[in-house]
Design an enzyme around this catalytic site. Structure first.
Site, PDB file in Angstrom:
ATOM      1  N   GLU A   1      35.482 -29.309  25.835  1.00 18.25           N
ATOM      2  CA  GLU A   1      36.709 -30.029  26.175  1.00 18.25           C
ATOM      3  C   GLU A   1      37.483 -29.313  27.266  1.00 18.25           C
ATOM      4  O   GLU A   1      38.021 -29.948  28.191  1.00 18.25           O
ATOM      5  CB  GLU A   1      37.592 -30.178  24.931  1.00 18.25           C
ATOM      6  CG  GLU A   1      36.944 -30.974  23.804  1.00 18.25           C
ATOM      7  CD  GLU A   1      36.244 -30.100  22.791  1.00 18.25           C
ATOM      8  OE1 GLU A   1      36.283 -30.422  21.594  1.00 18.25           O
ATOM      9  OE2 GLU A   1      35.656 -29.065  23.204  1.00 18.25           O
TER      10      GLU A   1
ATOM     11  N   ALA B   1       7.400 -16.404  -0.621  1.00 14.39           N
ATOM     12  CA  ALA B   1       7.406 -17.854  -0.399  1.00 14.39           C
ATOM     13  C   ALA B   1       7.561 -18.601  -1.718  1.00 14.39           C
ATOM     14  O   ALA B   1       8.333 -19.566  -1.816  1.00 14.39           O
ATOM     15  CB  ALA B   1       6.117 -18.269   0.305  1.00 14.39           C
TER      16      ALA B   1
END
Length: 337
Positions: free
Chosen positions: A47, A268
């Site tokens: 912006e 995992a």
């Protein structure tokens, strides 16, 4: 808004720690009077860059921005206040800011008498910052589990050798994927046995770009001479075996949004059983071992009915001929997007 999204996705913009944001300023007749995008932490926000380009033409304009203007002071000032000071009449945001420290910009704008709207192309805008958005919504990083396997699901031979299950093209492809994350995570066993470097490297095998944080998870003491403790990148040893605690620590204390899980089968399995794997990437090599280490440890599944099912998102052949591996990108069916 599509132009703002394209600006946000400009090449070379870092994926972390800040979100990618684009902004377009429109005069009353629809003419573009300013545009900009965030170039990375410490640089002007989208912006502010657009307002600088527009100058006095920003007064009475409509700001179209991919993310709700920030409402806090960090390295730069709040964009909501900058838009108010510039005299814009309307702000259209795609995605509301999920970060509680920065959200509330639209409310500040409305309190100043500026018309606001939100939700235009919100999903496309959120996809720009997939891991960042996920992390702030869930209070933990997005987790991508990556592993290489043979056709019969082995990550290493019975003698323990695992270099190389995946091909050279697949390993180079892995480095590209590592570069999309801000954290590399393995367990202490992987550090002891494989001594990985856990860096992002180019085809010349030299470090490439800003390196992810290297994280070792586990309570075991490790030799200082392991490569993960060199000065090629920062390393953190999280002395826990709790995946949820590790992820929340990485988010809250290290501002991490995307974990690339490259540990062994035990680590995992711990993440999978905890429901903390959001994406799976596997390289399947056209070879058979018939024995050896499984790609994942026991999951406590005794029936096919209880199988952890994955949805295939993408399939790509990496490399050619005998060097070809199949790369699958999957996500758990039960997991939230």
């Amino acid at each position: 808004m599509r132009r703002a999204i394209a600006l946000a996705a400009s090449p070379g913009v870092p994926l972390h720690p800040n979100p990618r944001v684009g902004c377009v300023l429109l005069a009353g007749d629809g003419t573009v009077v300013g545009e900009g995008f965030h170039h990375g932490a410490g640089t002007p926000h989208a912006e502010v860059e657009a307002l600088a380009m527009a100058g006095d033409r920003a007064r009475g304009a409509t700001a179209v921005v991919t993310l709700e203007p920030c409402n806090h002071t960090g390295r730069t000032g709040p964009c909501a206040e900058a838009l108010i000071a510039a005299g814009v009449d309307r702000v259209i945001a795609a995605q509301r800011d999920p970060n509680p420290q920065a959200s509330g910009g639209l409310e500040t704008l409305r309190a100043a008498g500026i018309e606001t709207d939100a939700g235009l192309l919100a999903d496309e805008a959120a996809e720009l910052n997939r891991a960042w958005t996920f992390a702030h919504r869930h209070g933990r990083p997005f987790v991508t589990w990556k592993f290489a396997t043979t056709l019969d699901g082995r990550s290493a031979a019975s003698d323990g050798s695992s270099r190389w299950v995946s091909s050279l093209p697949a390993r180079r492809d892995t480095h590209v994927l590592r570069g999309l994350c801000d954290t590399m995570l393995v367990g202490t066993t992987t550090v002891e046995v494989d001594d990985p470097h856990l860096t992002v490297r180019g085809e010349d095998d030299q470090p490439l770009g800003v390196q992810p944080l290297r994280v070792v998870m586990g309570k075991r003491e490790l030799p200082a001479g392991r490569r993960v403790f060199d000065d090629a990148a920062e390393t953190v040893h999280l002395r826990t075996r709790d995946p949820e605690l590790a992820l929340r620590t990485l988010y809250a204390e290290h501002d991490r949004h995307h974990v690339f899980l490259e540990g062994g089968p035990t680590l995992a399995a711990a993440f999978l059983k905890a429901g903390l794997v959001d994406e799976v990437i596997t390289y399947i090599a056209p070879m058979l071992l018939g024995n050896g280490t499984s790609a994942v440890g026991p999951l406590g599944i005794g029936s096919i009915d209880d199988a952890l099912r994955l949805e295939i998102v993408d399939t790509t052949v990496v490399g050619k001929g005998t060097e070809a591996n199949v790369r699958l990108v999957l996500r758990p069916v039960q997991q939230e997007d």
